[in-house]
Scaffold this motif. Structure first.
Motif, PDB file in Angstrom:
ATOM      1  N   SER A  62      11.368   5.068  10.432  1.00 43.10           N
ATOM      2  CA  SER A  62      10.569   4.950  11.877  1.00 43.10           C
ATOM      3  C   SER A  62       8.544   4.401  11.008  1.00 43.10           C
ATOM      4  O   SER A  62       8.597   4.271   9.696  1.00 43.10           O
ATOM      5  CB  SER A  62       9.785   6.463  11.278  1.00 43.10           C
ATOM      6  OG  SER A  62      10.965   7.188  12.630  1.00 43.10           O
ATOM      7  N   ASP A  63       7.503   4.525  11.592  1.00 45.96           N
ATOM      8  CA  ASP A  63       6.816   3.782  10.650  1.00 45.96           C
ATOM      9  C   ASP A  63       6.009   5.274  10.112  1.00 45.96           C
ATOM     10  O   ASP A  63       5.583   6.320  10.543  1.00 45.96           O
ATOM     11  CB  ASP A  63       5.584   3.533  11.614  1.00 45.96           C
ATOM     12  CG  ASP A  63       6.430   1.762  12.678  1.00 45.96           C
ATOM     13  OD1 ASP A  63       6.762   1.302  11.227  1.00 45.96           O
ATOM     14  OD2 ASP A  63       6.018   1.529  13.711  1.00 45.96           O
ATOM     15  N   SER A  64       5.211   5.226   8.537  1.00 50.03           N
ATOM     16  CA  SER A  64       4.920   5.709   8.472  1.00 50.03           C
ATOM     17  C   SER A  64       3.290   6.204   8.658  1.00 50.03           C
ATOM     18  O   SER A  64       2.562   4.810   8.680  1.00 50.03           O
ATOM     19  CB  SER A  64       4.678   5.840   7.009  1.00 50.03           C
ATOM     20  OG  SER A  64       4.148   7.062   6.041  1.00 50.03           O
ATOM     21  N   ASP A  65       2.355   7.360   8.957  1.00 39.76           N
ATOM     22  CA  ASP A  65       1.122   7.043   9.125  1.00 39.76           C
ATOM     23  C   ASP A  65       0.011   7.992   8.273  1.00 39.76           C
ATOM     24  O   ASP A  65      -0.975   7.688   8.174  1.00 39.76           O
ATOM     25  CB  ASP A  65       0.882   8.142  10.351  1.00 39.76           C
ATOM     26  CG  ASP A  65       1.656   9.602   9.838  1.00 39.76           C
ATOM     27  OD1 ASP A  65       2.435   9.632   8.673  1.00 39.76           O
ATOM     28  OD2 ASP A  65       1.485   9.952  10.705  1.00 39.76           O
ATOM     29  N   ASP A  66       0.507   7.581   6.657  1.00 34.22           N
ATOM     30  CA  ASP A  66      -0.202   7.935   5.696  1.00 34.22           C
ATOM     31  C   ASP A  66       0.247   7.031   4.752  1.00 34.22           C
ATOM     32  O   ASP A  66       0.171   5.953   4.888  1.00 34.22           O
ATOM     33  CB  ASP A  66      -0.558   9.221   5.410  1.00 34.22           C
ATOM     34  CG  ASP A  66       1.508  10.145   5.010  1.00 34.22           C
ATOM     35  OD1 ASP A  66       2.257   8.926   4.845  1.00 34.22           O
ATOM     36  OD2 ASP A  66       1.846  10.906   5.001  1.00 34.22           O
ATOM     37  N   PRO A  89      -6.803  12.141   5.288  1.00 31.70           N
ATOM     38  CA  PRO A  89      -6.479  11.383   6.332  1.00 31.70           C
ATOM     39  C   PRO A  89      -8.448  11.002   5.851  1.00 31.70           C
ATOM     40  O   PRO A  89      -8.962   9.571   5.758  1.00 31.70           O
ATOM     41  CB  PRO A  89      -6.501  11.308   7.432  1.00 31.70           C
ATOM     42  CG  PRO A  89      -5.508  12.707   7.144  1.00 31.70           C
ATOM     43  CD  PRO A  89      -5.997  14.110   6.350  1.00 31.70           C
ATOM     44  N   THR A 125      -8.857   7.352   4.628  1.00 36.32           N
ATOM     45  CA  THR A 125      -9.250   6.290   5.175  1.00 36.32           C
ATOM     46  C   THR A 125     -10.638   5.391   4.559  1.00 36.32           C
ATOM     47  O   THR A 125     -11.164   4.409   4.793  1.00 36.32           O
ATOM     48  CB  THR A 125      -9.881   6.911   6.266  1.00 36.32           C
ATOM     49  OG1 THR A 125      -8.823   7.316   7.156  1.00 36.32           O
ATOM     50  CG2 THR A 125     -10.525   5.830   6.867  1.00 36.32           C
ATOM     51  N   SER A 137       1.678   2.887   5.122  1.00 34.24           N
ATOM     52  CA  SER A 137       1.734   2.571   6.252  1.00 34.24           C
ATOM     53  C   SER A 137       0.926   1.441   5.975  1.00 34.24           C
ATOM     54  O   SER A 137      -0.005   1.242   4.656  1.00 34.24           O
ATOM     55  CB  SER A 137       0.825   3.523   6.777  1.00 34.24           C
ATOM     56  OG  SER A 137       0.089   4.016   5.970  1.00 34.24           O
ATOM     57  N   GLU A 143     -13.915   5.781   9.792  1.00 30.81           N
ATOM     58  CA  GLU A 143     -12.224   4.855  10.363  1.00 30.81           C
ATOM     59  C   GLU A 143     -14.280   4.006  10.693  1.00 30.81           C
ATOM     60  O   GLU A 143     -13.614   2.423  11.491  1.00 30.81           O
ATOM     61  CB  GLU A 143     -12.269   5.162  11.663  1.00 30.81           C
ATOM     62  CG  GLU A 143     -10.868   5.984  10.871  1.00 30.81           C
ATOM     63  CD  GLU A 143     -10.034   7.306  11.773  1.00 30.81           C
ATOM     64  OE1 GLU A 143      -8.611   7.068  11.312  1.00 30.81           O
ATOM     65  OE2 GLU A 143     -10.328   7.217  12.688  1.00 30.81           O
ATOM     66  N   SER A 197      -3.943   5.361  -1.095  1.00 34.35           N
ATOM     67  CA  SER A 197      -4.715   4.456   0.137  1.00 34.35           C
ATOM     68  C   SER A 197      -5.494   3.127  -0.618  1.00 34.35           C
ATOM     69  O   SER A 197      -6.056   2.412   0.233  1.00 34.35           O
ATOM     70  CB  SER A 197      -5.283   4.808   0.690  1.00 34.35           C
ATOM     71  OG  SER A 197      -5.945   5.847   0.097  1.00 34.35           O
ATOM     72  N   CYS A 253      -2.156   0.299   7.102  1.00 34.69           N
ATOM     73  CA  CYS A 253      -3.414   0.600   7.220  1.00 34.69           C
ATOM     74  C   CYS A 253      -3.995   1.201   5.091  1.00 34.69           C
ATOM     75  O   CYS A 253      -4.529   1.127   5.325  1.00 34.69           O
ATOM     76  CB  CYS A 253      -3.811   1.872   8.121  1.00 34.69           C
ATOM     77  SG  CYS A 253      -3.109   3.212   7.714  1.00 34.69           S
ATOM     78  N   CYS A 254      -3.070   1.966   4.726  1.00 36.17           N
ATOM     79  CA  CYS A 254      -3.180   2.273   2.881  1.00 36.17           C
ATOM     80  C   CYS A 254      -2.465   1.133   1.931  1.00 36.17           C
ATOM     81  O   CYS A 254      -1.968   1.665   1.114  1.00 36.17           O
ATOM     82  CB  CYS A 254      -2.675   3.737   3.340  1.00 36.17           C
ATOM     83  SG  CYS A 254      -3.264   5.494   3.497  1.00 36.17           S
TER      84      CYS A 254
END
Length: 1033
Positions: free
Chosen positions: A848-852, A655, A659, A855, A602, A724, A857-858
């Motif tokens: 909900s916002d997904s965190d993987d 992750p 990432t 998202s 990150e 991702s 960021c992916c």
């Protein structure tokens, strides 16, 4: 033509004598259409304009002016000239005519064909014949708009008037009270000042006529239709008062006077105005007023209880010092900067000698503010203050006093960094370098946590200053930080140390490579002594904590590529040792290693070197270790199970991979994805290190003999690789991969395996190009899923539901038309006996916002406001299904509803709540704790600003919330108590009848066995006690 003349005379007669105002619009339309000209209209108005009755003349002028407001763009220069002469003459007429004359002149000022000299002529007549402040509000606004129009189109002519224009404006504005007109007047004054109009001898008059409104105390009435705000008036007036140095001799005494006010807003406005004006002034404008300004500023910082005023006062000190620093010294001129800083040091420096006194911090902040203004100021202040601070630190023994001194030093270092013009400038702290380093290193040796934390902050600041830390100092700092990482158990100190190490590693990576990383590696691989002794649990815990700190420190320092090349092999070696068992690491420690790798991915600089390290070394190594652990199975030859098969470890690896693929070198990411797809589809292990794997591995085939959950769960790592990627990177063999993922997600019995396969499938579908191919794929998957879900005896209904849920989310996020079919299927499952509760929970995931994988960021395709769109399309359907559902199945619908509403933005919740309130209140009565908690979480934010519909349901709301304070679930009890406390902020006349009932109901949770519940109950009861009392809610 005769007909047109007759029509015109008819329109004039009906307007003037018949008082039919609509004829003005008809007349303007005739002019626009060319039926008659404006001059013909003037001729037709002849008798009206020369009538002996003022009101008749007024109606005639009114008609002409209203037509001009519509048709000013159609006029020729000669027509404009005639009309201006007419209107100038009418200004001398009866006062009832003046408003309409001004309307006509305003329309003419918008013309692009104004004859030369006409602007000056109009203004001379206006200033000579009209007393503006005796007019009504609208007419005054008309005058100001005329001036604004002429300043935009005829600026050169107006400047030719010289100071006469300024004098005329001052007379027109003097006495204005209406905020709407003041805004226009301030705009004119701002234009006069900023556009270089000649103020002549009227500078003081212009200042007086505008400054009488300073500071602005206007508060707009509720629901003000004009939209005039206090801030708008403040900013416009400030731009006037601070626009020219010629106002300095008048403005500065006024500011000093206003700072004596007891009104906080007046103080704040005065300080902000001072900050704004000194940016334009020179030192000679300020010299006379420096003692008075400093006395006022010192008082505000020393005595105020308002953080805003303190911050504004400090900003003013900085701006004032900066202004004085710009002065160019002559041999015979006084150094105003030295004079001002002499005043500051005289009043503040002596307070620093007693670190326990209250005035230490106000004094320090003033000195920091002054030194941050310029390099000259920082040299003067630090030369005077630092020797005393350093001497005091050496003579003080109490840690609290030393910490205060260190914090003051930290403030100087930060302020001087702000004042430096470039990184190459020699630091003003260079003469004190050795003393400062000694202070910091001695503080790091102390046992006081607060002192150590402050010392790390100072060390970081020193490192960021050019030339303050020599190579020997950096090495010593790294030794201290390494020692503290290994020995310091205080969590806050550890965080500060790790943060400091990370900051210094960006500046001096070589020292951390040679000193810290080898020492941390040694400690990580050192096993705790007497592992078999049951009495060494505290030792085991301590060693585990040391390892965790070492892993955190390794991640923190790994920002530069050179450090990443050294730290990541250590972390990979930990994973390898954990897998082989050569060194014992707990699952928690292995998870921490993965998190450290994720943090490095990150924060590391995105360079080719970093990209090759992650894509060519780290990810292949992770895949190889995970594959070795999976092939080894649940237990190795020694009967020991590798920690790398644990779900927590694999979930932590994902992750790291995602990432890396999402942010580091997209070209390499495509290569990594291609390798991963070949591994999972074809068993290609050629890119993996330590290649001793069997041939023909098929990780996505559960049916193969010998395959187990330990192999199929590796699909989560594939998900991290392919889901991702940036959308510009193509995934190879996509159709085949999707087919295999669908098969695995619908047939596998292992939860992590089928869930990861479903998520991977959804992530790929979300990014796939729209078209017939995608639609066909979704329809095929939907057919299979529905077949399984519609068969109550199917053993894979849960797997099919999981795939349905994730694909529905993938399509919903991108607004795909087929998403409706999938969400409809989810709604139908709410009535299913086996899957109803899961379907209700699924709507929380959907919203909900997904965190993987799904998202932003992916790089997922996520459209704005997808939640609002889903709610607006489906809320009515959900309510209808609820009403028709059997009683025993209604809890699933209520839970789904509360999950959906809970995720909506608050503004949407407030708007939609009235229609859904009865259902949400009914949900509070259901025994299902999940339904209760979800509904309470939905209501809690809305109660803080309740809509009228909610206030009308107070009886039902109070009853249900009080009942929930006795719920067996602690989370339900605490949330219901917070809601009850929020009710105390409702309008007092509405809630007062419930006061005694609520207080009685809160007596039971005050004796709850859980401390958190008792705490919430006490706060709620206190708030309700104040209801109806003086000073209460």
């Amino acid at each position: 033509m005769a007909a047109d003349s007759a029509l015109l005379l008819s329109l004039v007669e009906e307007f003037v004598s018949g008082l039919q105002d609509s004829r003005a619009k008809d007349t303007a339309t005739g002019v626009k259409d060319g039926q008659f000209t404006v001059l013909q209209l003037v001729e037709a108005l002849g008798l009206s304009l020369t009538s002996s009755q003022p009101h008749t003349r007024a109606r005639g002028v009114q008609l002409l002016s209203q037509v001009l407001q519509e048709c000013y763009g159609e006029l020729s220069e000669s027509e404009v000239e005639v009309l201006i002469a007419f209107y100038e003459n009418r200004l001398k007429d009866h006062y009832v005519i003046t408003p309409y004359v001004l309307q006509g002149l305003r329309a003419l000022t918008k013309c692009t064909v104004l004859p030369p000299g006409s602007a000056v002529s109009m203004l001379r007549s206006l200033f000579q014949d009209v007393h503006v402040q005796s007019l009504m509000l609208a007419e005054r606004a008309c005058v100001y708009n005329m001036l604004i129009n002429l300043m935009e189109s005829r600026e050169a002519e107006l400047k030719g008037l010289g100071a006469d224009f300024v004098f005329g404006f001052v007379q027109s504005m003097d006495g204005e009270r209406d905020p709407r007109n003041l805004l226009l007047a301030f705009q004119i004054a701002k234009n006069i000042i900023h556009r270089g109009y000649d103020l002549g001898k009227f500078a003081e008059e212009l200042f007086e006529v505008t400054s009488c409104y300073f500071p602005i105390d206007f508060s707009p009435p509720p629901n003000d239709p004009h939209g005039i705000t206090q801030e708008e008036l403040i900013q416009t007036l400030r731009s006037v008062l601070t626009g020219t140095p010629r106002f300095a001799e008048f403005l500065l005494p006024l500011i000093i006077e206003k700072l004596d006010s007891d009104v906080q807003s007046a103080k704040l406005d005065s300080l902000q105005t001072l900050t704004a004006c000194v940016s334009l002034y020179e030192h000679k404008d300020l010299a006379e007023f420096l003692p008075g300004l400093w006395a006022s500023l010192r008082r505000e910082v020393f005595q105020t209880a308002s953080e805003k005023i303190e911050a504004a006062g400090l900003a003013a000190v900085t701006a004032l010092t900066s202004c004085l620093s710009r002065s160019v010294l002559n041999s015979d001129s006084e150094d105003s900067l030295s004079t001002f800083l002499g005043l500051v040091l005289e009043d503040c420096q002596h307070h620093l000698s007693e670190p326990d006194l209250k005035l230490v911090w106000p004094s320090a902040k003033l000195l920091h503010a002054a030194s941050s203004a310029s390099c000259r100021a920082s040299h003067v202040v630090t030369a005077a203050v630092l020797p005393s601070l350093i001497e005091q630190y050496s003579s003080r023994t109490e840690c609290s006093q030393r910490r205060t001194l260190l914090e003051v030093l930290q403030g100087f270092i930060l302020s001087v960094k702000t004042s430096q013009s470039s990184e190459k400038d020699e630091s003003v702290f260079l003469p004190f370098r050795q003393s400062l380093c000694s202070i910091v290193f001695s503080a790091l040796l102390e046992s006081n946590a607060g002192l150590q934390i402050t010392a790390t902050c100072v060390l970081t600041s020193l490192g960021r200053q050019t030339g303050l830390l020599l190579d020997s100092d950096v090495l010593l700092a790294v030794e201290h930080l390494t020692r503290l990482v290994l020995e310091e158990e205080d969590h806050k100190v550890s965080l500060a140390i790790v943060e400091c190490a990370g900051a210094l590693a960006k500046l001096q990576p070589a020292a951390f490579i040679t000193k810290m990383i080898p020492r941390l590696k040694l400690e990580i691989f050192t096993e705790s002594m007497d592992q078999d002794n049951v009495n060494t649990l505290p030792t085991e815990h301590s060693h585990h904590a040391v390892r965790q700190r070492c892993l955190s420190a390794l991640a923190a320092v790994s920002t530069e590529p050179s450090v990443v090349q050294e730290s990541t092999p250590v972390l990979l070696e930990v994973l390898s040792s954990a897998h082989t068992g050569s060194v014992v690491f707990s699952v928690e420690e292995v998870v921490s290693v993965c998190r450290s790798l994720q943090r490095i991915a990150e924060q590391a600089r995105d360079t080719e070197e970093t990209g090759r390290c992650f894509h060519d070394v780290i990810i292949p190594r992770l895949l190889a270790l995970a594959l070795q652990a999976a092939l080894q199975g649940e237990s190795g030859s020694s009967g020991r199970r590798s920690p790398l098969v644990e779900e927590a470890v694999l979930s932590a690896m994902v992750p790291v991979i995602s990432t890396t693929c999402s942010r580091i070198q997209p070209t390499f990411a495509g290569q990594t994805a291609s390798r991963a797809v070949s591994l999972f589809l074809d068993g290609d292990v050629s890119f993996l290190p330590d290649n001793s794997f069997p041939s023909h591995i098929q990780l996505l085939k559960q049916q193969q003999p010998g395959a187990s959950w330990s192999q199929t769960q590796l699909v989560c790592l594939l998900m991290g690789c392919v889901c991702s990627l940036p959308r510009s990177v193509e995934v190879p063999q996509l159709d085949r991969l999707l087919s295999e993922l669908e098969e695995l997600s619908c047939t596998c019995s292992h939860p992590l395996s089928y869930t990861s396969a479903a998520k991977c499938y959804a992530g790929l579908v979300n990014k796939r190009e729209p078209g017939d191919s995608l639609d066909g794929l979704i329809q095929k998957t939907m057919k299979r899923v529905c077949c399984e879900l519609d068969s109550p005896s199917s053993p894979v209904r849960t797997q099919a539901f999981t795939l349905l849920l994730w694909v529905a989310k993938a399509l919903l996020l991108r607004y795909h038309p087929l998403s409706t079919a999938l969400t409809d299927k989810l709604f139908s499952l709410l009535g299913d006996a086996d899957l109803g509760s899961m379907a209700a929970d699924g709507f929380s995931l959907l919203m909900s916002d997904s965190d993987d994988v799904l998202s932003r960021c992916c790089h997922a395709d996520v459209r704005i406001m997808y939640r609002q769109r889903f709610f607006s399309e489906n809320s009515a359907k959900l309510v209808q299904d609820f009403n028709s559902a059997p009683q025993e199945k209604k809890p699933s619908y209520l839970k789904a509803l509360s999950n959906i509403v809970n995720k909506l933005p608050k503004q949407v919740q407030v708007t939609e709540l009235p229609a859904l309130l009865s259902l949400l209140l009914e949900a509070l009565s259901y025994p299902d704790r999940g339904v209760q908690l979800s509904t309470l979480s939905c209501l809690e934010p809305v109660l803080l600003d309740p809509p009228p519909a909610l206030i009308q349901q107070l009886e039902a709301l109070v009853s249900r919330l009080l009942a929930l304070t006795s719920s067996p679930a602690m989370s339900v009890r605490t949330t219901s108590l917070r809601c009850i406390q929020a009710l105390s902020r409702f309008p007092e006349h509405e809630i007062l009848p419930f006061r005694s009932r609520v207080l009685r109901g809160l007596s039971r949770p005050l004796d709850d066995r859980k401390r958190l519940v008792r705490s919430e109950a006490a706060e709620a009861r206190g708030a309700w006690f104040l209801v109806g009392s003086p000073g209460g809610s």
